[in-house]
Scaffold this active site. Structure first.
Site, PDB file in Angstrom:
ATOM      1  N   SER A 159      -2.574   5.883  -6.458  1.00 35.36           N
ATOM      2  CA  SER A 159      -2.141   5.390  -5.153  1.00 35.36           C
ATOM      3  C   SER A 159      -1.018   6.241  -4.602  1.00 35.36           C
ATOM      4  O   SER A 159      -0.349   6.970  -5.338  1.00 35.36           O
ATOM      5  CB  SER A 159      -1.668   3.932  -5.265  1.00 35.36           C
ATOM      6  N   GLY A 161      -0.738   8.922  -3.007  1.00 33.88           N
ATOM      7  CA  GLY A 161      -0.739  10.359  -3.171  1.00 33.88           C
ATOM      8  C   GLY A 161      -0.400  10.861  -4.559  1.00 33.88           C
ATOM      9  O   GLY A 161      -0.345  12.067  -4.790  1.00 33.88           O
ATOM     10  N   GLU A 265      -9.228   5.729   6.598  1.00 31.53           N
ATOM     11  CA  GLU A 265      -8.663   7.065   6.778  1.00 31.53           C
ATOM     12  C   GLU A 265      -9.775   8.049   7.139  1.00 31.53           C
ATOM     13  O   GLU A 265     -10.809   8.104   6.465  1.00 31.53           O
ATOM     14  CB  GLU A 265      -7.953   7.513   5.506  1.00 31.53           C
ATOM     15  N   GLU A 277     -11.123   7.907   3.132  1.00 30.37           N
ATOM     16  CA  GLU A 277     -10.892   6.807   2.200  1.00 30.37           C
ATOM     17  C   GLU A 277     -10.734   5.514   2.992  1.00 30.37           C
ATOM     18  O   GLU A 277     -10.598   5.529   4.225  1.00 30.37           O
ATOM     19  CB  GLU A 277      -9.626   7.043   1.360  1.00 30.37           C
ATOM     20  N   ASP A 284       0.148   1.793   4.512  1.00 26.27           N
ATOM     21  CA  ASP A 284       1.542   2.187   4.704  1.00 26.27           C
ATOM     22  C   ASP A 284       1.785   2.849   6.057  1.00 26.27           C
ATOM     23  O   ASP A 284       2.803   2.603   6.705  1.00 26.27           O
ATOM     24  CB  ASP A 284       2.034   3.082   3.561  1.00 26.27           C
ATOM     25  N   THR A 285       0.840   3.664   6.533  1.00 23.90           N
ATOM     26  CA  THR A 285       1.026   4.290   7.849  1.00 23.90           C
ATOM     27  C   THR A 285       1.063   3.251   8.966  1.00 23.90           C
ATOM     28  O   THR A 285       1.592   3.508  10.041  1.00 23.90           O
ATOM     29  CB  THR A 285      -0.092   5.305   8.141  1.00 23.90           C
ATOM     30  N   ARG A 360       9.870   5.371  -1.890  1.00 25.36           N
ATOM     31  CA  ARG A 360      10.061   4.908  -0.516  1.00 25.36           C
ATOM     32  C   ARG A 360      10.931   3.653  -0.520  1.00 25.36           C
ATOM     33  O   ARG A 360      10.587   2.652  -1.129  1.00 25.36           O
ATOM     34  CB  ARG A 360       8.693   4.620   0.121  1.00 25.36           C
TER      35      ARG A 360
END
Length: 419
Positions: A159, A161, A265, A277, A284-285, A360
């Protein structure tokens, strides 16, 4: 729809399997409707733990631990918020009559890149990049040569990245292999993807119930090391590209079924759109929707779970900037300049109990007359956040503590031996 009070025998109860910053926003939306929230994660005091009625810490990849908690709590809805969950537990929970959002099979397909890629490309016939699956370093070398350079290499299960890299030449393969093996999740199998020379990539948030599907304005985003750092909404697209994006998102979410919001995505090159995906949960975006829409992605997710109408209004172009910690700390402190709290921006601090480099920790959200202006503001205002100040303070306190200890020792020696 009737809304009973929380903490009663007839309460509507959601169980969040994963209690990070996205789960926290879902929990807040649930609280607004009087829904009882049970937040679960692998570590204590996770962000959603802090706003839930009940919090639990378990190994979510342990089937028996998950099932034991589900049977004791008896939630109305189970909302998986991360990939690292025992899929066997979710299938068993469904067999026992519990409702998994969107459904256990959708979670199973999307938590594994092999499953979702084959489902999208081979079953649904969606346009994707070329791909191969490998389990050994030698297979990785062969697949990369077949697909060509540059190519993207990822674990089939990870997850945010983690473990993702781009091999630009054959000389990069060993490094990509090591990066993948250090990923959070299952790195026993990797996917090697053709590098699509796209113009941009988007997240198309798609909310669905059994009777309705709605799309948010497309979200553009910028990534670093496979993880988002900036997003903006709307992303300017040609009418044809947007139409094709919606067709792909509708096809894949209908194929997965169930209720909830999906982060689809996509890569876009001219008017061509490629499926990449999909996540069957808030993305998150999509945190940018906290400032751009009358109903954020989190509110839409909850509405979809409950089968409520999904209507909303897009208010304003906006952008988000993710703040990544620069230091390691078990007592993290984020220093935020007052300028980040302007009339057209605000900050959301996640409250994570520990920081490590690259984690984050917060997000800055901005609005403006255009997405480019909002993005420029977000880039500027994320610079108003810093945790290195606290790191320096910790070093100073440690030095002062050592100095105090030295002073005490000197006084003891002086008392015993004289000057």
């Amino acid at each position: 729809m009737h809304f009973p009070a929380p903490l009663k025998a007839n309460s509507i109860k959601i169980m969040l399997l994963g209690s990070g910053e996205l789960g926290k926003e879902v929990a807040i939306e649930a609280q607004r409707l009087g829904i009882e929230v049970v937040a679960v994660d692998r570590y204590p005091n996770a962000p959603a733990h802090q706003v839930a009625h009940e919090a639990h810490v378990i190994d979510m990849q342990n089937k028996e631990e998950v099932l034991d908690l589900v049977r004791r709590v008896r939630p109305t809805y189970i909302l998986p918020e991360i990939e690292a969950i025992s899929i066997e537990a979710l299938f068993e929970a469904e067999k026992e009559g519990f409702t998994v959002i969107p459904n256990a099979e959708a979670v199973n397909k999307t938590m594994n890149r092999k499953n979702i890629r084959r489902f999208a490309a081979e079953e649904l016939g969606l346009k994707t990049s070329a791909y191969r699956f490998v389990t050994t370093l030698e297979e990785l070398r062969e697949a990369a040569e077949t697909i060509g350079f540059p190519c993207v290499i990822k674990p089939v299960m990870s997850s945010s990245g983690h473990g993702q890299s781009v091999a630009r030449t054959a000389a990069d393969i060993d490094r990509s292999w090591e990066i993948a093996k250090e990923a959070r999740g299952d790195a026993s199998e990797l996917i090697v993807e053709e590098f699509v020379h796209f113009d941009y990539e988007i997240t198309l948030l798609t909310a669905r119930t059994e009777s309705q599907t709605v799309f948010c304005e497309p979200i553009g985003h910028e990534q670093k090391d496979g993880d988002y750092i900036f997003s903006w909404q709307p992303m300017a697209m040609s009418p044809l590209a947007l139409e094709r994006a919606k067709e792909i998102a509708k096809k894949v979410t209908d194929g997965l079924g169930g209720r909830g919001i999906f982060g689809v995505e996509l890569f876009v090159r001219g008017d061509e759109v490629y499926f990449s995906e999909v996540s069957p949960r808030p993305h998150d975006t999509g945190m940018v929707t906290l400032i751009t829409q009358s109903q954020s992605e989190f509110a839409l997710h909850l509405r979809a779970v409950l089968g409520l109408p999904l209507d909303f209004t897009f208010f304003t172009p906006g952008a988000s900037a993710a703040y990544k910690a620069k230091t390691e700390s078990v007592t993290p402190v984020l220093a935020v300049d007052e300028k980040a709290f302007a009339a057209d921006s605000f900050v959301r601090i996640f409250g994570k109990p520990e920081s490590h480099e690259g984690r984050r920790m917060a997000v800055v959200l901005t609005m403006a007359a255009s997405e480019s202006e909002a993005l420029a503001k977000a880039r500027e205002r994320i610079g108003y956040l810093d945790d290195r100040i606290e790191a320096r303070r910790e070093v100073t306190e440690e030095r002062e503590e050592r100095d105090d200890e030295t002073c005490v020792i000197k006084k003891v020696f002086k008392f015993i031996f004289g000057s």
